[in-house]
Motif scaffolding. Structure first.
Motif, mmCIF file in Angstrom:
data_model
loop_
_atom_site.group_PDB
_atom_site.id
_atom_site.type_symbol
_atom_site.label_atom_id
_atom_site.label_comp_id
_atom_site.label_asym_id
_atom_site.label_seq_id
_atom_site.Cartn_x
_atom_site.Cartn_y
_atom_site.Cartn_z
ATOM 1 N N UNK A 40 0.832 -1.203 0.000
ATOM 2 C CA UNK A 40 0.000 0.000 0.000
ATOM 3 C C UNK A 40 0.870 1.258 0.000
ATOM 4 N N UNK A 41 1.961 1.224 0.757
ATOM 5 C CA UNK A 41 2.864 2.374 0.810
ATOM 6 C C UNK A 41 3.519 2.600 -0.551
ATOM 7 N N UNK A 42 3.985 1.514 -1.188
ATOM 8 C CA UNK A 42 4.618 1.631 -2.502
ATOM 9 C C UNK A 42 3.632 2.150 -3.544
ATOM 10 N N UNK B 15 1.002 4.013 -2.975
ATOM 11 C CA UNK B 15 0.749 5.430 -2.717
ATOM 12 C C UNK B 15 1.907 6.291 -3.250
ATOM 13 N N UNK B 16 3.125 5.832 -3.069
ATOM 14 C CA UNK B 16 4.283 6.568 -3.558
ATOM 15 C C UNK B 16 4.274 6.689 -5.085
ATOM 16 N N UNK B 17 3.938 5.572 -5.740
ATOM 17 C CA UNK B 17 3.858 5.600 -7.199
ATOM 18 C C UNK B 17 2.818 6.635 -7.670
ATOM 19 N N UNK B 18 1.651 6.587 -7.043
ATOM 20 C CA UNK B 18 0.567 7.482 -7.456
ATOM 21 C C UNK B 18 0.959 8.941 -7.222
ATOM 22 N N UNK B 19 1.529 9.237 -6.033
ATOM 23 C CA UNK B 19 1.946 10.612 -5.725
ATOM 24 C C UNK B 19 3.021 11.078 -6.700
ATOM 25 N N UNK B 20 3.995 10.186 -6.998
ATOM 26 C CA UNK B 20 5.064 10.537 -7.937
ATOM 27 C C UNK B 20 4.503 10.838 -9.322
ATOM 28 N N UNK C 62 5.068 1.262 -12.163
ATOM 29 C CA UNK C 62 3.792 1.118 -11.456
ATOM 30 C C UNK C 62 2.973 -0.021 -12.075
ATOM 31 N N UNK C 63 2.987 -0.122 -13.383
ATOM 32 C CA UNK C 63 2.264 -1.222 -14.055
ATOM 33 C C UNK C 63 2.878 -2.560 -13.664
ATOM 34 N N UNK C 64 4.210 -2.641 -13.663
ATOM 35 C CA UNK C 64 4.898 -3.872 -13.253
ATOM 36 C C UNK C 64 4.523 -4.226 -11.817
ATOM 37 N N UNK C 65 4.503 -3.195 -10.975
ATOM 38 C CA UNK C 65 4.129 -3.418 -9.575
ATOM 39 C C UNK C 65 2.727 -4.005 -9.471
ATOM 40 N N UNK C 66 1.768 -3.462 -10.200
ATOM 41 C CA UNK C 66 0.397 -3.958 -10.149
ATOM 42 C C UNK C 66 0.288 -5.378 -10.681
ATOM 43 N N UNK C 67 1.033 -5.678 -11.774
ATOM 44 C CA UNK C 67 1.006 -7.034 -12.335
ATOM 45 C C UNK C 67 1.556 -8.028 -11.326
#
Length: 265
Positions: free
Chosen positions: A5-7, A9-14, A251-256
């Protein structure tokens, strides 16, 4: 789960920060340079009275302007030349002006050609100073010795035995340079205000013409002060786009990977 969740949030804020920064850099860097328009407009006039020789027909010593005159009755002409100029910005500078007279003897019956031209300096050159003004006026009173020019023309005609259509043009020449106060942009002025009077050895009708030569000019200049910063903004925008794409890819890689982990779980 908490780390994910923290990662996330960081991706989205960035991504939001990079997107907003990119929009701002694009708007500034690719905006067309502003334009400044400098204009001036002239409104020149000539007023005059035609004074007559002693005669048995006219009760007044002079005739007003815009009449038809018997040239053999003209004694002299009292003329007022007025040069007026308006600027859209405050300017400073010097305008030089001088009065001239020019005799022209042309061929008759609309034939193209000039027999003789002679010019006279009527006044010394004068200087009119403009200091931080939006408008300026130069006025000159000039008595025109009609008979002087008419006698000179008649001598020319008698000498060479020709017929001619002749005029004397009395004019004020205005020339100079003014500078816009807040930008130092220069504007060149070159103008004439004239009175054209027919000359004739015969007692014929003559029409005096005025020529105001009202000039208008527009100068367009781009504001170049921000150009170096706009170039930097374009480079920065390209860098931000690369960073945005890179972080979006991560971020896409993270979600996958996150979805695969949840499916295994």
């Amino acid at each position: 789960m908490r780390m994910n969740r923290i990662r996330k949030r960081r991706f989205i804020i960035t991504l939001i920060i990079l997107f907003a920064l990119g929009v701002g850099l694009f708007s500034f860097g690719f905006k067309e340079s502003d334009q400044i328009i400098y204009t001036y407009k002239e409104n020149n006039t000539v007023d005059y009275k035609v004074f007559l020789k002693p005669n048995n027909f006219f009760d007044t010593p002079y005739l007003e302007k815009n009449k038809t005159y018997i040239t053999s009755l003209i004694d002299y002409i009292d003329a007022d030349f007025s040069y007026n100029i308006d600027f859209n910005e405050q300017v400073s500078g010097n305008l030089k002006y001088r009065m001239y007279a020019q005799i022209k003897a042309d061929k008759m019956n609309n034939d193209i050609g000039n027999y003789w031209t002679k010019e006279f300096n009527l006044t010394d050159e004068q200087t009119s100073n403009i200091k931080s003004k939006n408008s300026h006026e130069i006025k000159v009173e000039q008595d025109i010795d009609y008979n002087k020019y008419n006698d000179l023309l008649n001598s020319f005609i008698k000498e060479y035995g020709i017929q001619t259509e002749a005029t004397v043009r009395v004019y004020m020449k205005v020339k100079g340079t003014v500078t816009v106060d807040n930008t130092n942009e220069e504007m060149n002025i070159d103008s004439e205000v004239s009175l054209i009077i027919p000359l004739s050895k015969l007692a014929v009708e003559g029409k005096i013409e005025t020529h105001s030569n009202n000039n208008e000019k527009e100068i367009v200049r781009k504001v170049e002060d921000l150009d170096p910063y706009r170039k930097l903004a374009k480079v920065a925008f390209a860098i931000v786009v690369v960073m945005f794409v890179y972080n979006l890819f991560r971020y896409v890689i993270f979600l996958v990977n996150k979805n695969k982990y949840l499916s295994y779980a």
